[in-house]
Design an enzyme around this catalytic site. Sequence first.
Site, PDB file in Angstrom:
ATOM      1  N   GLU A 122      19.373  87.319  16.688  1.00 20.40           N
ATOM      2  CA  GLU A 122      19.588  87.363  18.141  1.00 20.40           C
ATOM      3  C   GLU A 122      20.868  86.638  18.555  1.00 20.40           C
ATOM      4  O   GLU A 122      21.102  85.483  18.191  1.00 20.40           O
ATOM      5  CB  GLU A 122      18.389  86.733  18.851  1.00 20.40           C
ATOM      6  CG  GLU A 122      18.534  86.598  20.344  1.00 20.40           C
ATOM      7  CD  GLU A 122      18.693  87.934  21.043  1.00 20.40           C
ATOM      8  OE1 GLU A 122      19.580  88.032  21.926  1.00 20.40           O
ATOM      9  OE2 GLU A 122      17.950  88.878  20.711  1.00 20.40           O
TER      10      GLU A 122
ATOM     11  N   ASP B  55      22.982  91.256  16.977  1.00 24.86           N
ATOM     12  CA  ASP B  55      22.826  92.375  17.910  1.00 24.86           C
ATOM     13  C   ASP B  55      23.917  92.446  18.975  1.00 24.86           C
ATOM     14  O   ASP B  55      24.322  93.530  19.383  1.00 24.86           O
ATOM     15  CB  ASP B  55      21.441  92.356  18.559  1.00 24.86           C
ATOM     16  CG  ASP B  55      21.172  91.099  19.383  1.00 24.86           C
ATOM     17  OD1 ASP B  55      21.835  90.070  19.144  1.00 24.86           O
ATOM     18  OD2 ASP B  55      20.277  91.138  20.254  1.00 24.86           O
ATOM     19  N   HIS B  56      24.392  91.287  19.441  1.00 26.53           N
ATOM     20  CA  HIS B  56      25.426  91.282  20.483  1.00 26.53           C
ATOM     21  C   HIS B  56      25.995  89.879  20.606  1.00 26.53           C
ATOM     22  O   HIS B  56      25.572  88.956  19.908  1.00 26.53           O
ATOM     23  CB  HIS B  56      24.882  91.765  21.832  1.00 26.53           C
ATOM     24  CG  HIS B  56      23.655  91.016  22.293  1.00 26.53           C
ATOM     25  ND1 HIS B  56      23.695  89.720  22.748  1.00 26.53           N
ATOM     26  CD2 HIS B  56      22.349  91.381  22.354  1.00 26.53           C
ATOM     27  CE1 HIS B  56      22.489  89.312  23.084  1.00 26.53           C
ATOM     28  NE2 HIS B  56      21.639  90.307  22.847  1.00 26.53           N
TER      29      HIS B  56
ATOM     30  N   THR C 213      20.382  93.933  23.722  1.00 27.14           N
ATOM     31  CA  THR C 213      19.540  94.056  22.536  1.00 27.14           C
ATOM     32  C   THR C 213      18.986  95.468  22.385  1.00 27.14           C
ATOM     33  O   THR C 213      18.937  96.015  21.281  1.00 27.14           O
ATOM     34  CB  THR C 213      18.376  93.046  22.593  1.00 27.14           C
ATOM     35  OG1 THR C 213      18.906  91.719  22.502  1.00 27.14           O
ATOM     36  CG2 THR C 213      17.393  93.260  21.454  1.00 27.14           C
TER      37      THR C 213
ATOM     38  N   HIS D 211      18.720  82.703  21.688  1.00 26.10           N
ATOM     39  CA  HIS D 211      18.922  83.535  22.880  1.00 26.10           C
ATOM     40  C   HIS D 211      19.299  82.621  24.039  1.00 26.10           C
ATOM     41  O   HIS D 211      18.770  81.525  24.171  1.00 26.10           O
ATOM     42  CB  HIS D 211      17.636  84.297  23.214  1.00 26.10           C
ATOM     43  CG  HIS D 211      17.816  85.400  24.221  1.00 26.10           C
ATOM     44  ND1 HIS D 211      18.213  85.167  25.529  1.00 26.10           N
ATOM     45  CD2 HIS D 211      17.651  86.742  24.102  1.00 26.10           C
ATOM     46  CE1 HIS D 211      18.283  86.328  26.168  1.00 26.10           C
ATOM     47  NE2 HIS D 211      17.947  87.295  25.334  1.00 26.10           N
TER      48      HIS D 211
END
Length: 687
Positions: free
Chosen positions: A262, A481-482, A306, A422
Amino acid sequence: MMSTKKSRILNFFNTRLGFFFLVVILFCVKTYIIYQTKFTLGAKGGMQQFLLVVNPIPAALLTLGIALYFSGRLSYWLMMLIDFLESIWIFANIVYYREFSDFLSMGIIKGSGKVQNNLGKSLMEIIHFTDFFVFLDILILILLLVFKVIRIDAKPFKKRYALLISGLSLILMVGEYGLANSDRSGLLTRTFDNNYIVKYLGLNEYAAFNAYQTHKESATRSHAKASDMDSILKYLKNNRAAANPEYFGKEKGKNVFIIHLESFQQFLINYKVDGKEVTPHLNAFYKNKHTLSFDNFYHQVAQGKTSDAEMMLENSLYGLPQGSAMVTYGGQNTFQAAPAILDQRGYTTAAFHGDVPSFWNRDSTYKSWGYQYFFSSQYYKTKPSYNVGYGMKDKIFFRDAANYIQQLPQPFYAKLITLTNHYPYLLDKQNTDFPATKTGDKTVDPYVQTAHYLDQAFAEFLNYLKKTGLYKNSVIVLYGDHYGISNNHRPAIAQLLHKKSINSYDLAQFQKVPFMIHAAGLKGGIRQTYGGEIDVLPTLLHLLGIKDNNTIQFGTDLLSKQHDQRVAFRDGDFVTPKYTKVGSTVYLTRSGKEITPNATQKKQIANIQNHVTTELSLSDRVIYGDLLRFYTPKGFQKVNRKDFTYQYAKGMDNLKKAQEEHPTSIEAKNNGKSTMDLYKTDAPELK
């Protein structure tokens, strides 16, 4: 003389028309200030600066002018109400933009009920006191009326003047669009970036255009037909990459782990704080001789973040320019996703996530993708201390997920989505044993601490895989993911990168995320190949010996000699080994030097841009029109969503039956005994 002027001004504001213009002026001034202080719109040159100043005016005249069609006090309070509603819209965009570097869309608003879980703490972190400046003009106007500095004009207002103002606003809008289009050709037809629309036309016009797009998307599906697939099939036929014989089928029949890191960015690999590695275990995994690692791998997400990453990873389809495809289309569209492809080749398929199943509409979308099992938060024991931010802490999540992994009939495809790293990067003291960075940015500095915690959790999980034999019999895929740190934190990013300042090129390169594929005996190494999340599925399928000659996949195998190294970003920008394009600016990728392209370079860049725009457009067409309902590749069966249920009792019953029919799980091979005694974690909450 001065007193006479003041008297005249006050007398003017005491008229209905005068008060209306005061409201409009204050609204436009505050909007411009917010443009300059709360958003990064990148207005360059006289024309763009001029449009930024005037673009609030036409919409303000139109919306606030509605009140002029009413009489007396009602007209005044309607102006206040409209101003208040407009201000709420601006406020919501300020907050959203701060975290996502984008503006709210109808898709996001429509799906807000699906993604609002656990947002309370995040919102409190995101909102700044100065954001409430957006309501200051309303407060001033109310006070002026309450204390009768300005008096309500009860005289009738002629409707023809109201019509005149409405007409004027529309004329100004047309003129504004003409100027904008002259500076940015094809503004509403070619751009993939909402910043451009707001910069040139304004927040209200952006909202109207976005609402139109949303309506058009709905209509597109109803009008789509089978022949719409023809251009897509033709494009893909000309852009497929043949498998590399050195790697094709080398991991056939092995389990597959997809470990979703994440918000994890590439710069964290080998990064140190106070001389200590942030992620020592991931670093070692990255450099392992049996790990294929890619150091020019980019995330390609937009507003769906996500969910966009998952869409690309498991479908090789891009996320949407606005909103989340999983939220809007996940439950209704036909897909040909990795879980379904592998399920039909004898794999057990399961997703693991330590949050509620409705987040990003996963409980619905995963059925469309063909996941047999979805082990969401309802499958795990929980205590308040087990959760932080958006769900379960990673160490506890991996430990609890292992209990179900040991029961999965082999071979299996298992995706594990971590959460602790996150935003807003929260972690209690008992789990924090790593120094924060010292950029002075409270959002950025704890980022390395939660990344370090994720690294420790991954190491514990990896040890379990080694003890149970899963490590040797599995392909382990890791990906970020990002971004974790948005472009709005430029001073802090500069410090992290050890630079005095950064430009758009640096920010484009900052979008790199890790991608690693590990398997026992795999010929590994760090590859400089350029690629992105869209390329994961074809790469994985080829390693497993599955040809993708007829699939609808927009990525290409990263290991193929024919791999396409043109990396498309969702806003239409791109990175290739030669060029990096951000907006209208082009850089040489290797040096980061900004260039004014010569004739040859212009042609090359135009060809890349045409490819990027075409690919994004065709992928959108597949999703908007639900075109996969018209096309089923040879050897693939359409997914029936009714075959799947993720309710705890039924899910556990199905898992038990599957083990009885196919006793190939780790637990079955251990004579039906649990292997959880092999799982070691130092999570303080479990002691």
